[in-house]
Scaffold this motif. Structure first.
Motif, short mmCIF file in Angstrom:
data_model
loop_
_atom_site.label_atom_id
_atom_site.label_comp_id
_atom_site.label_asym_id
_atom_site.label_seq_id
_atom_site.Cartn_x
_atom_site.Cartn_y
_atom_site.Cartn_z
N UNK A 55 0.82 -1.22 0.00
CA UNK A 55 0.00 0.00 0.00
C UNK A 55 0.85 1.26 0.00
N UNK A 56 2.04 1.19 0.58
CA UNK A 56 2.89 2.38 0.70
C UNK A 56 4.05 2.39 -0.28
N UNK A 57 4.15 1.37 -1.11
CA UNK A 57 5.26 1.30 -2.04
C UNK A 57 6.60 1.40 -1.33
N UNK A 58 6.69 0.72 -0.20
CA UNK A 58 7.89 0.85 0.64
C UNK A 58 8.45 -0.52 1.00
N UNK A 59 9.74 -0.54 1.21
CA UNK A 59 10.41 -1.73 1.72
C UNK A 59 10.89 -1.45 3.14
N UNK A 60 11.09 -2.52 3.89
CA UNK A 60 11.53 -2.41 5.29
C UNK A 60 12.95 -2.93 5.40
N UNK A 61 13.81 -2.16 6.05
CA UNK A 61 15.17 -2.60 6.35
C UNK A 61 15.26 -2.79 7.86
N UNK A 62 15.37 -4.05 8.30
CA UNK A 62 15.43 -4.36 9.72
C UNK A 62 16.88 -4.38 10.19
N UNK A 63 17.17 -3.69 11.27
CA UNK A 63 18.46 -3.80 11.95
C UNK A 63 18.16 -4.34 13.34
N UNK A 64 18.67 -5.52 13.67
CA UNK A 64 18.33 -6.16 14.94
C UNK A 64 19.56 -6.27 15.84
N UNK A 65 19.31 -6.27 17.13
CA UNK A 65 20.36 -6.38 18.12
C UNK A 65 19.77 -6.94 19.41
N UNK A 66 20.63 -7.41 20.30
CA UNK A 66 20.17 -7.85 21.61
C UNK A 66 19.69 -6.65 22.43
N UNK A 67 19.03 -6.92 23.53
CA UNK A 67 18.29 -5.88 24.25
C UNK A 67 19.16 -4.68 24.63
N UNK A 68 20.27 -4.93 25.31
CA UNK A 68 21.12 -3.82 25.76
C UNK A 68 21.65 -2.99 24.60
N UNK A 69 22.34 -3.64 23.66
CA UNK A 69 22.84 -2.88 22.50
C UNK A 69 21.74 -2.20 21.71
N UNK A 70 20.57 -2.84 21.62
CA UNK A 70 19.45 -2.25 20.89
C UNK A 70 19.02 -0.94 21.53
N UNK A 71 18.85 -0.93 22.84
CA UNK A 71 18.41 0.28 23.52
C UNK A 71 19.47 1.39 23.45
N UNK A 72 20.73 0.99 23.60
CA UNK A 72 21.82 1.98 23.51
C UNK A 72 21.88 2.58 22.11
N UNK A 73 21.74 1.75 21.08
CA UNK A 73 21.79 2.24 19.70
C UNK A 73 20.62 3.18 19.42
N UNK A 74 19.43 2.83 19.91
CA UNK A 74 18.26 3.67 19.67
C UNK A 74 18.47 5.07 20.26
N UNK A 75 18.95 5.14 21.49
CA UNK A 75 19.14 6.45 22.12
C UNK A 75 20.28 7.21 21.47
N UNK A 76 21.30 6.50 21.04
CA UNK A 76 22.42 7.16 20.36
C UNK A 76 21.96 7.74 19.02
#
Length: 422
Positions: A55-76
């Motif tokens: 519907x949006x003509x879009x693709x998704x690029x997933x970047x995954x990480x474990x919980x700690x690194x994920x939260x740190x990366x998000x805030x960074x």
């Protein structure tokens, strides 16, 4: 074949246009745990992102990480001048006021394009994601705790499933025994490393650890009763001697092996606990809500401890409308149900009444009731980890007989209060 000037010019223009045409394709970058990606892209309900992508003509690029690194990366990423990530997954324990300032306030987006039946999402989850008067994230995955018990053991000992907290404590004592020719059994296996468990005990008496408005132990008498109850179980041998070093996974193992009759674990553990290839009691490990005490104030209902994930938009994201479109769709009743079929912990109470979901989930009604009243163990704030460590330390000291429960409560209040937000 001769290459004329006109042909060369056309070829050059086509080459220049190619990147431009490719750029017209939209892409949404998402920062998540691999489990979040999995429950939206595979399982019994299939790929739940496909319709949105078309519907949006879009693709998704997933970047995954474990919980700690994920939260740190998000805030960074959210702290940079701009970020490629349009959507990030936020754990409730990281949703502080400082974090909220890095995230896009969602109320204006919700006003223009609402999440369908938003009030259906459990209120304890919605409230925890409202910071500084603004909604900053939409809950999408939860782990609500229930009281698991081995029905075979209860039947063997002539013990009925407890209907009050006092019956629960008595059942733990009666189910502390040594079977003929077997290993000793304790009534309750519980880790001492997390605040969630004494918080559940305190809520059975109408108390709490830290309230949403940052009052520490608002009812000292209730918390004293809770800690005294845990200590009583330990002194009676109804908790393992290894209580101070017991882990979350130990609780699963002890319940599966028949070394403990009760454990407090997320409802989602039910299937694992009853697997024929991992449990000595497949199909006999049941779950209910933790009951409240007969001495609790009138009208007290158990507020089970819940931890959960939400989707948020970094304030510096480039395409917030695309990000919000994705969050809205993935938070819809239909996708919530689909992701639950793919193994997600649904955040909508109505999901638990879907006939197909109920058919595959014998505890649906019980979990729905628990989720509708569930709350996080304590609000997020910068010194929350230290506050939890202090609380756990004081509870352990009291349970192991090193200080009185009253002293543990008094000392917790004195030590934690300076850490709370002003």
């Amino acid at each position: 074949m001769r290459l004329t000037r006109r042909a060369a010019l056309a070829a050059g223009l086509a080459t220049l246009a190619a990147p431009s045409l490719r750029a017209q394709g939209r892409r949404l970058d998402i920062l998540s745990h691999r489990v979040h990606q999995g429950v939206l892209t595979g399982g019994a309900a299939g790929d739940l992102t496909e319709a949105w992508r078309r519907a949006n003509g879009a693709e998704i690029a997933w970047t995954t990480a474990d919980i700690g690194p994920l939260q740190d990366r998000l805030l960074r990423e959210a702290s940079l001048p701009s970020t490629d990530f349009g959507v990030g997954y936020l754990l409730n324990s990281r949703a502080t006021a400082d974090t909220a300032r890095l995230l896009e306030p969602l109320d204006p987006l919700m006003a223009a394009e609402p999440v369908a039946n938003f009030e259906d999402i459990a209120p304890g989850l919605r409230d925890a994601m409202r910071l500084g008067g603004a909604t900053v994230a939409i809950p999408v995955r939860q782990g609500c705790n229930g009281l698991f018990y081995n029905a075979a053991m209860l039947e063997e000992r002539g013990v009925a499933p407890p209907r009050s907290f006092e019956e629960f404590l008595e059942a733990c004592r009666r189910l502390t025994y040594r079977p003929s020719g077997g290993a000793p059994v304790v009534g309750l296996v519980m880790t001492a490393a997390l605040a969630a468990y004494p918080v559940m005990f305190a809520r059975a008496f109408g108390g709490d650890f830290i309230t949403a408005d940052f009052r520490v132990i608002p009812d000292a008498a209730a918390m004293t009763k809770a800690i005294a109850a845990i200590r009583g179980l330990f002194e009676a041998g109804a908790l393992p001697r290894s209580y101070a070093t017991t882990t979350n996974e130990d609780q699963v193992t002890w319940l599966q092996q028949g070394r403990a009759a009760f454990a407090i674990l997320p409802f989602a553990r039910h299937a694992q606990l009853n697997r024929a290839d991992g449990s000595r009691f497949p199909g006999r490990i049941m779950v209910t809500e933790m009951p409240v005490s007969a001495s609790a104030p009138a009208g007290t209902q158990m507020a089970s401890v819940v931890e959960f994930w939400s989707m948020c938009i970094p304030r510096n994201a480039r395409d917030k409308r695309l990000a919000w479109s994705f969050i809205r769709e993935m938070s819809s009743p239909a996708v919530t149900l689909g992701s639950a079929r793919n193994g997600n912990g649904p955040v909508r109470v109505s999901t638990y009444s879907d006939p197909a979901f109920v058919a595959d989930n014998p505890n649906a009604a019980t979990e729905a009731a628990a989720l509708s009243r569930a709350r996080i163990p304590f609000p997020a704030f910068p010194e929350a980890s230290r506050a939890e460590a202090i609380f756990v330390e004081e509870v352990q000291a009291a349970v192991l007989g090193r200080k009185a429960p009253e002293a543990a409560v008094t000392d917790t209040i004195a030590r934690v209060r300076p850490l709370l937000p002003a």
